[in-house]
Design an enzyme around this catalytic site. Sequence first.
Site, PDB file in Angstrom:
ATOM      1  CB  THR A 120      45.326  24.167 -57.886  1.00  0.00           C
ATOM      2  OG1 THR A 120      45.352  24.366 -56.530  1.00  0.00           O
ATOM      3  CG2 THR A 120      45.500  22.650 -58.603  1.00  0.00           C
ATOM      4  CG  PHE A 145      44.205  20.327 -49.767  1.00  0.00           C
ATOM      5  CD1 PHE A 145      43.868  19.088 -50.784  1.00  0.00           C
ATOM      6  CD2 PHE A 145      45.694  20.024 -49.335  1.00  0.00           C
ATOM      7  CE1 PHE A 145      45.098  18.452 -51.082  1.00  0.00           C
ATOM      8  CE2 PHE A 145      46.691  19.305 -49.957  1.00  0.00           C
ATOM      9  CZ  PHE A 145      46.225  18.727 -50.891  1.00  0.00           C
ATOM     10  CG  LEU A 243      28.033   9.862 -50.273  1.00  0.00           C
ATOM     11  CD1 LEU A 243      27.774   8.456 -49.261  1.00  0.00           C
ATOM     12  CD2 LEU A 243      28.580   9.332 -51.527  1.00  0.00           C
ATOM     13  CB  CYS A 253      38.510  24.132 -56.582  1.00  0.00           C
ATOM     14  SG  CYS A 253      39.822  25.461 -55.858  1.00  0.00           S
ATOM     15  CE  LYS A 256      41.915  26.477 -60.775  1.00  0.00           C
ATOM     16  NZ  LYS A 256      42.620  25.447 -60.534  1.00  0.00           N
ATOM     17  NE  ARG A 320      36.962  32.426 -58.048  1.00  0.00           N
ATOM     18  CZ  ARG A 320      38.026  32.396 -57.662  1.00  0.00           C
ATOM     19  NH1 ARG A 320      39.383  32.478 -57.959  1.00  0.00           N
ATOM     20  NH2 ARG A 320      38.674  32.637 -56.078  1.00  0.00           N
TER      21      ARG A 320
HETATM   22  N1  LIG Z   1      39.945  29.081 -53.266  1.00  0.00           N
HETATM   23  C1  LIG Z   1      39.844  28.418 -53.040  1.00  0.00           C
HETATM   24  O1  LIG Z   1      38.882  27.446 -52.072  1.00  0.00           O
HETATM   25  C2  LIG Z   1      40.874  26.774 -53.863  1.00  0.00           C
HETATM   26  C3  LIG Z   1      40.949  26.111 -52.639  1.00  0.00           C
HETATM   27  C4  LIG Z   1      43.136  25.566 -53.078  1.00  0.00           C
HETATM   28  C5  LIG Z   1      43.287  26.307 -53.746  1.00  0.00           C
HETATM   29  N2  LIG Z   1      43.264  26.866 -54.920  1.00  0.00           N
HETATM   30  C6  LIG Z   1      43.848  27.575 -55.791  1.00  0.00           C
HETATM   31  O2  LIG Z   1      45.204  28.183 -55.176  1.00  0.00           O
HETATM   32  C7  LIG Z   1      44.779  29.700 -56.036  1.00  0.00           C
HETATM   33  C8  LIG Z   1      44.309  30.866 -56.347  1.00  0.00           C
HETATM   34  O3  LIG Z   1      43.088  30.981 -55.369  1.00  0.00           O
HETATM   35  P1  LIG Z   1      42.555  31.639 -54.939  1.00  0.00           P
HETATM   36  O4  LIG Z   1      40.906  31.580 -55.133  1.00  0.00           O
HETATM   37  O5  LIG Z   1      42.973  32.843 -53.866  1.00  0.00           O
HETATM   38  O6  LIG Z   1      42.769  32.932 -56.152  1.00  0.00           O
HETATM   39  P2  LIG Z   1      42.601  34.434 -56.522  1.00  0.00           P
HETATM   40  O7  LIG Z   1      41.590  34.685 -58.079  1.00  0.00           O
HETATM   41  O8  LIG Z   1      40.889  35.207 -55.218  1.00  0.00           O
HETATM   42  O9  LIG Z   1      43.523  35.428 -55.547  1.00  0.00           O
HETATM   43  C9  LIG Z   1      44.638  35.119 -56.524  1.00  0.00           C
HETATM   44  C10 LIG Z   1      45.344  36.611 -56.547  1.00  0.00           C
HETATM   45  O10 LIG Z   1      46.944  36.703 -57.388  1.00  0.00           O
HETATM   46  C11 LIG Z   1      46.898  37.723 -57.813  1.00  0.00           C
HETATM   47  N3  LIG Z   1      48.148  37.752 -58.936  1.00  0.00           N
HETATM   48  C12 LIG Z   1      48.094  37.205 -59.791  1.00  0.00           C
HETATM   49  N4  LIG Z   1      49.256  37.502 -60.753  1.00  0.00           N
HETATM   50  C13 LIG Z   1      50.613  38.432 -59.410  1.00  0.00           C
HETATM   51  C14 LIG Z   1      51.400  38.626 -58.786  1.00  0.00           C
HETATM   52  N5  LIG Z   1      52.189  37.910 -60.394  1.00  0.00           N
HETATM   53  N6  LIG Z   1      51.785  38.645 -58.041  1.00  0.00           N
HETATM   54  C15 LIG Z   1      51.078  38.892 -56.992  1.00  0.00           C
HETATM   55  N7  LIG Z   1      49.667  39.031 -57.176  1.00  0.00           N
HETATM   56  C16 LIG Z   1      49.261  37.706 -58.337  1.00  0.00           C
HETATM   57  C17 LIG Z   1      45.653  38.008 -57.633  1.00  0.00           C
HETATM   58  O11 LIG Z   1      45.392  39.688 -58.638  1.00  0.00           O
HETATM   59  C18 LIG Z   1      44.585  37.891 -57.648  1.00  0.00           C
HETATM   60  O12 LIG Z   1      44.224  38.602 -56.273  1.00  0.00           O
HETATM   61  C19 LIG Z   1      44.958  29.056 -57.112  1.00  0.00           C
HETATM   62  O13 LIG Z   1      45.572  27.863 -58.105  1.00  0.00           O
HETATM   63  C20 LIG Z   1      43.405  27.583 -56.700  1.00  0.00           C
HETATM   64  O14 LIG Z   1      43.210  26.882 -57.863  1.00  0.00           O
HETATM   65  C21 LIG Z   1      41.995  27.763 -54.571  1.00  0.00           C
END
Ligand SMILES: NC(=O)c1ccc[n+]([C@@H]2O[C@H](COP(=O)([O-])OP(=O)(O)OC[C@H]3O[C@@H](n4cnc5c(N)ncnc54)[C@H](O)[C@@H]3O)[C@@H](O)[C@H]2O)c1
Length: 422
Positions: A120, A145, A243, A253, A256, A320
């Site tokens: 995101t 999503f 609701l 999410c 932030k 988180r």
């Molecule tokens: N968790 C959710 O429910 C969710 C839902 C939709 C969107 N998102 C978005 O998706 C993204 C990821 O979220 P998440 O919860 O999976 O995060 P997370 O922190 O669980 O995982 C991210 C991973 O990326 C790795 N990383 C960082 N730099 C890297 C690189 N250069 N190469 C390879 N790996 C690298 C980190 O070590 C970590 O393991 C965020 O932007 C979040 O906002 C999350």
Amino acid sequence: MAKPPLGIFGAGWVGVVTGACFADLGHQVVVRDVVPEKVEALRSGMVPFHEPGLAELVERNQERLTFTLDLEELKADAKIFFSCVDTPPLPSGEANLNPVWSVVEDLGSMDGATLVMKSTVPVGTGERIRAELPDRVGYVSNPEFLSEGRGIEDFMRPDRVVVGSFDDEHGDRIAALYAGFDTPLVRTSVASAEMIKLASNAFLATRISFINEIANVSEAVGADIDEVARGMGLDKRIGTSYLRPGVGYGGSCYPKDVPFLKLLAGSSGYHFQLLTAVMEVNELQKRRVVGKLKKHLGDLPGKTVALLGLAFKPNTNDMREAPSIVLAARLRAEGAEVRAWDPLVTGHPELDGVVIAPSLLDSLRDADAAVIVTEWPELEGLASAEVREVMRRPLIVDGRNLLDPKAVRAAGFDYEGIGRAQ
Ligand SMILES: NC(=O)c1ccc[n+]([C@@H]2O[C@H](COP(=O)([O-])OP(=O)(O)OC[C@H]3O[C@@H](n4cnc5c(N)ncnc54)[C@H](O)[C@@H]3O)[C@@H](O)[C@H]2O)c1
């Protein structure tokens, strides 16, 4: 037809769910992370976080799914690369895009590659990345999503798939990955795709803060939020989801993404007034429980409060921005002793001074109050004779309106919900 091999940056919630699901759909997938312990765990079949069904899906697809630290292994076969790296907030509230930029750098100038953004990011990020990418590398925004705790289901059966692109060639390539999905495919510009993600999360956060305020006012004027929400939700223009009042939203999410959108608007010259209120309401909501406890217990020094549920929602161990962290700190600042129980979370650095009990019953022993913070199914039977027996004072503050107030009171407990009639 052979499915194209895929490379995924980031082995977190989104990366592993995306990788395992695409592998299950027949793609060869390589997932790369930079944290050796994570990659080692995944290689040995262990998912280093809790997501229902994910370990089984990884196991079932092990022949098509590889986890690596090695960039060359990631880039060996694939032409399509998903960025699923984290985009955490900076102290300013803006997005830290360093992980995303490291992906751009790691990808380099791979001829004919497509970089697909699932992380995101603020609107405009795609445009900035495109300016840095070599001409032969395409860029597509494909926001995710999924909701933790039901990630696989959300990925496989999404309400929609959004593909934002600068050109048809790369947009078509990514849209084709979802060809077998029985869901609307929304083709947009990159900026619109980025905005769809931020606006969706901001809207859901707004609904939560809205219903929390309606609950707070209902409480003050003698209405009952369960009845109010049902009566509102049956209006098709409103709908029933999101609701449910509670102790405020948390997780990786909304806390932030709402500031991301507000700051983005601000830096574009627009003051997004509504989102300021959404965030403020959410902060205050986490603290309302303290007032409810004081109403029954008076001042809190010398009192023991059991926090039931620590994760930001059930079916995950994600801490988180969990409301439990703020609540525990607030209660400790008021002088209470805080105990906690959670079926998955057994400790967290931000829960300094909180004693995490080995069992639900242990957390409640000699407690002056039990506070439901996360609606774990295990808590549905909380108002039992056994629990009443071990507590010093049988008071339940139900921060998720999980229990039936009448039944709880009939079982001999004092009960406080959120926005429920007394
Ligand atoms: N968790 C959710 O429910 C969710 C839902 C939709 C969107 N998102 C978005 O998706 C993204 C990821 O979220 P998440 O919860 O999976 O995060 P997370 O922190 O669980 O995982 C991210 C991973 O990326 C790795 N990383 C960082 N730099 C890297 C690189 N250069 N190469 C390879 N790996 C690298 C980190 O070590 C970590 O393991 C965020 O932007 C979040 O906002 C999350």
